[in-house]
Design a protein around this motif. Structure first.
Motif, PDB file in Angstrom:
ATOM      1  N   ALA A  56       0.836  -1.208   0.000  1.00 21.81           N
ATOM      2  CA  ALA A  56       0.000   0.000   0.000  1.00 21.81           C
ATOM      3  C   ALA A  56       0.869   1.256   0.000  1.00 21.81           C
ATOM      4  O   ALA A  56       0.559   2.239  -0.700  1.00 21.81           O
ATOM      5  N   VAL A  57       1.966   1.236   0.739  1.00 21.23           N
ATOM      6  CA  VAL A  57       2.879   2.386   0.766  1.00 21.23           C
ATOM      7  C   VAL A  57       3.519   2.580  -0.603  1.00 21.23           C
ATOM      8  O   VAL A  57       3.579   3.702  -1.120  1.00 21.23           O
ATOM      9  N   VAL A  58       3.996   1.498  -1.206  1.00 21.67           N
ATOM     10  CA  VAL A  58       4.635   1.593  -2.523  1.00 21.67           C
ATOM     11  C   VAL A  58       3.632   2.072  -3.576  1.00 21.67           C
ATOM     12  O   VAL A  58       3.946   2.924  -4.416  1.00 21.67           O
ATOM     13  N   GLN A  59       2.413   1.556  -3.527  1.00 22.32           N
ATOM     14  CA  GLN A  59       1.395   2.011  -4.480  1.00 22.32           C
ATOM     15  C   GLN A  59       1.086   3.490  -4.288  1.00 22.32           C
ATOM     16  O   GLN A  59       0.879   4.222  -5.260  1.00 22.32           O
ATOM     17  N   ALA A  60       1.066   3.961  -3.054  1.00 22.57           N
ATOM     18  CA  ALA A  60       0.836   5.386  -2.787  1.00 22.57           C
ATOM     19  C   ALA A  60       1.967   6.234  -3.368  1.00 22.57           C
ATOM     20  O   ALA A  60       1.731   7.339  -3.872  1.00 22.57           O
ATOM     21  N   LEU A  61       3.192   5.704  -3.335  1.00 20.33           N
ATOM     22  CA  LEU A  61       4.308   6.422  -3.960  1.00 20.33           C
ATOM     23  C   LEU A  61       4.089   6.579  -5.456  1.00 20.33           C
ATOM     24  O   LEU A  61       4.293   7.649  -6.013  1.00 20.33           O
ATOM     25  N   TRP A  62       3.682   5.475  -6.107  1.00 22.96           N
ATOM     26  CA  TRP A  62       3.479   5.526  -7.553  1.00 22.96           C
ATOM     27  C   TRP A  62       2.318   6.441  -7.927  1.00 22.96           C
ATOM     28  O   TRP A  62       2.284   6.981  -9.029  1.00 22.96           O
ATOM     29  N   LYS A  63       1.384   6.598  -7.039  1.00 23.57           N
ATOM     30  CA  LYS A  63       0.262   7.514  -7.278  1.00 23.57           C
ATOM     31  C   LYS A  63       0.612   8.943  -6.877  1.00 23.57           C
ATOM     32  O   LYS A  63      -0.236   9.823  -6.892  1.00 23.57           O
ATOM     33  N   GLN A  64       1.867   9.159  -6.512  1.00 24.25           N
ATOM     34  CA  GLN A  64       2.415  10.464  -6.141  1.00 24.25           C
ATOM     35  C   GLN A  64       1.726  11.071  -4.928  1.00 24.25           C
ATOM     36  O   GLN A  64       1.604  12.287  -4.814  1.00 24.25           O
ATOM     37  N   ARG A  65       1.294  10.214  -4.010  1.00 23.91           N
ATOM     38  CA  ARG A  65       0.729  10.714  -2.756  1.00 23.91           C
ATOM     39  C   ARG A  65       1.841  11.095  -1.792  1.00 23.91           C
ATOM     40  O   ARG A  65       1.620  11.835  -0.847  1.00 23.91           O
TER      41      ARG A  65
END
Length: 63
Positions: free
Chosen positions: A20-29
């Protein structure tokens, strides 16, 4: 900045908190702070034989 273990955990399980953290990075959160030595550490650890054969469990990662 993320600990290398977060990347390993995200690569092994697409349903965990690390993913979830890595996906948030890719979504530029979030903004990832990265240096060349840290990127080289990530690469070296993720290319270890015990990690290369691991496949994400559950849903597929979208990175």
């Amino acid at each position: 900045m993320l600990d290398t273990n977060v990347w390993v955990a995200a690569a092994r399980s697409a349903d965990g908190s690390a993913a979830a953290v890595v996906q948030a990075l890719w979504k530029q959160r979030y903004r990832l702070l990265l240096s060349v030595p840290l990127a080289l550490e990530y690469e070296a650890v993720l290319k270890r034989p015990e990690h290369l054969g691991a496949r994400p469990r559950r849903r597929s990662m979208r990175w």
